[in-house]
Design a protein around this motif. Structure first.
Motif, PDB file in Angstrom:
ATOM      1  N   MET A 188       0.813  -1.225   0.000  1.00 44.61           N
ATOM      2  CA  MET A 188       0.000   0.000   0.000  1.00 44.61           C
ATOM      3  C   MET A 188       0.843   1.270   0.000  1.00 44.61           C
ATOM      4  O   MET A 188       0.442   2.300   0.532  1.00 44.61           O
ATOM      5  CB  MET A 188      -1.002   0.013   1.159  1.00 44.61           C
ATOM      6  N   GLY A 189       2.036   1.192  -0.599  1.00 47.51           N
ATOM      7  CA  GLY A 189       2.845   2.392  -0.759  1.00 47.51           C
ATOM      8  C   GLY A 189       2.183   3.410  -1.666  1.00 47.51           C
ATOM      9  O   GLY A 189       2.536   4.594  -1.659  1.00 47.51           O
ATOM     10  N   GLY A 227      -8.379   0.391  -5.402  1.00 45.86           N
ATOM     11  CA  GLY A 227      -7.233  -0.472  -5.156  1.00 45.86           C
ATOM     12  C   GLY A 227      -6.935  -0.619  -3.672  1.00 45.86           C
ATOM     13  O   GLY A 227      -6.544  -1.698  -3.213  1.00 45.86           O
ATOM     14  N   LEU A 228      -7.131   0.457  -2.911  1.00 48.95           N
ATOM     15  CA  LEU A 228      -6.904   0.416  -1.466  1.00 48.95           C
ATOM     16  C   LEU A 228      -7.854  -0.565  -0.787  1.00 48.95           C
ATOM     17  O   LEU A 228      -7.443  -1.337   0.096  1.00 48.95           O
ATOM     18  CB  LEU A 228      -7.090   1.815  -0.869  1.00 48.95           C
ATOM     19  N   ASP A 255      11.625  -2.613  -0.218  1.00 46.76           N
ATOM     20  CA  ASP A 255      11.240  -2.339   1.170  1.00 46.76           C
ATOM     21  C   ASP A 255       9.725  -2.203   1.295  1.00 46.76           C
ATOM     22  O   ASP A 255       9.178  -2.322   2.392  1.00 46.76           O
ATOM     23  CB  ASP A 255      11.889  -1.045   1.663  1.00 46.76           C
ATOM     24  N   ILE A 256       9.065  -1.912   0.169  1.00 41.60           N
ATOM     25  CA  ILE A 256       7.616  -1.718   0.163  1.00 41.60           C
ATOM     26  C   ILE A 256       7.097  -1.895  -1.255  1.00 41.60           C
ATOM     27  O   ILE A 256       7.830  -1.672  -2.225  1.00 41.60           O
ATOM     28  CB  ILE A 256       7.246  -0.311   0.710  1.00 41.60           C
ATOM     29  N   PHE A 257       5.857  -2.327  -1.374  1.00 39.55           N
ATOM     30  CA  PHE A 257       5.180  -2.432  -2.669  1.00 39.55           C
ATOM     31  C   PHE A 257       4.108  -1.345  -2.763  1.00 39.55           C
ATOM     32  O   PHE A 257       3.567  -0.917  -1.746  1.00 39.55           O
ATOM     33  CB  PHE A 257       4.523  -3.807  -2.832  1.00 39.55           C
ATOM     34  N   MET A 258       3.795  -0.928  -3.987  1.00 44.68           N
ATOM     35  CA  MET A 258       2.755   0.090  -4.152  1.00 44.68           C
ATOM     36  C   MET A 258       1.365  -0.486  -3.980  1.00 44.68           C
ATOM     37  O   MET A 258       0.424   0.230  -3.643  1.00 44.68           O
ATOM     38  CB  MET A 258       2.878   0.784  -5.511  1.00 44.68           C
ATOM     39  N   GLY A 259       1.200  -1.792  -4.225  1.00 43.96           N
ATOM     40  CA  GLY A 259      -0.107  -2.424  -4.125  1.00 43.96           C
ATOM     41  C   GLY A 259      -1.037  -1.980  -5.243  1.00 43.96           C
ATOM     42  O   GLY A 259      -0.673  -1.166  -6.097  1.00 43.96           O
TER      43      GLY A 259
END
Length: 348
Positions: A62-63, A99-100, A245-249
């Protein structure tokens, strides 16, 4: 407002949008990552995906929330408050919320699938249809599709005018084309977001080209928005590069795909955008072909779909796939921009 301060320097505003959105993303992403880690909110990896991806299980996701927030703040600081600007922003943000909801569902239920495909498609089509109606009726967008050096197709031949608010035009064929285009790009970017840095790097390349097209067409507001989208991808790539370190999702990937489609509509590049985003189209087609061929023959065309997984299965490292796909994305974007530019010069 920085837009008022530098109103006589539109080129600078476009570059400023890249810088501001990039900085905002890089400043606020680390605390967002720590927040997610503190609450064990992470990515759920598909069981049927590449086994090498199992190590990504639990990586914060959820970046896209920070990316979208950075875009909004950048537009408020650098952009202009026009119907065009807010129409684009609302379409992107609504898709981001869709998407969220999908990302949150995956995290809460600890599974790799969130909303049903049907639910996501319905939401995307509603947003796409509303934006298409806004573009035709309030942004002065002609219901035509221009194929460079070939023909301009008039998709407004079947138009219904509803006697509401002075008359609302509904060009049915154009609405169908634009809706399929926007929803297709949404899901194509989403499918491309399967390797660390792949989607963010490719979208960055594409958005830079879209900003150049918008600027050349004297559409400063869309150019600033495209630049802001490119900037957040640059900032996000710092944290999303291998190992991520993080995905956008889906929050980020669906919104970026919708942004590309909406920008194509306002810049009248509804056809050329398919070439510019050729990497995303190829990724989506690989899935469609794989599914259709398997249903018919019970055999596979690719070792695994989407396309980037095929090359992973062939032994390419994740980094090699990503960099080579960035190059391919750049080639597609250059071809698309060249077609647009060459025709605009000849017509002009």
């Amino acid at each position: 407002m920085l837009s008022a301060l530098f109103a006589h320097y539109p080129t600078f505003l476009v570059f400023l949008a890249v810088f501001v959105s990039m900085v905002l993303t890089m400043v606020f992403m680390p605390p967002w990552i720590r927040f997610l880690q503190g609450r064990n909110i992470g990515q759920q990896v598909r069981d049927d995906g590449p086994q090498t991806h199992l190590v990504k299980q639990g990586t914060p996701t959820m970046g896209g929330i920070v990316m979208l927030a950075a875009v909004v703040v950048t537009i408020l600081l650098v952009g202009y408050p026009t119907v065009e600007t807010y129409g684009l922003l609302v379409a992107i943000i609504l898709t981001g919320f869709l998407g969220l909801f999908d990302d949150a569902s995956k995290v809460m239920h600890e599974r790799s699938l969130g909303l049903t495909p049907k639910a996501k498609l319905v939401g995307q089509f509603v947003i796409a249809l509303l934006f298409a109606l806004l573009a035709v009726n309030f942004l002065g967008i002609a219901p035509t599709v221009e194929i460079p050096f070939v023909v301009t197709v008039d998709l407004g031949v079947l138009t219904t005018v509803v006697p509401i608010a002075g008359g609302i035009s509904i060009p049915w064929l154009y609405l169908i084309y634009v809706s399929v285009l926007l929803v297709g790009l949404c899901n194509a970017v989403n499918l491309t977001d399967g390797l660390d840095g792949l989607a963010s790097g490719a979208v960055m390349i594409v958005m830079i080209v879209m900003a150049a097209i918008a600027y050349r067409t004297d559409l400063l507001e869309p150019a600033i928005l495209a630049a802001a989208l490119a900037g957040v991808c640059v900032g996000f790539l710092w944290f999303n590069s291998f190992p991520a370190d993080i995905f956008m999702g889906d929050t980020g990937s669906l919104a970026l795909g919708m942004g590309l489609g909406c920008l194509a509509v306002v810049t009248k590049t509804e056809f050329v955008a398919i070439i510019i985003g050729g990497l995303f189209v190829a990724e989506a087609l690989s899935v469609m072909l794989q599914v259709a061929w398997f249903k018919k023959t019970r055999r596979r065309i690719f070792l695994m779909a989407p396309l980037h997984h095929h090359f992973e299965k062939k032994g390419w490292s994740e980094t090699k796939v990503v960099i080579r796909f960035w190059i391919i994305s750049g080639v597609f974007a250059a071809i698309g921009f060249s077609l647009y530019f060459a025709e605009s010069v000849m017509v002009g």
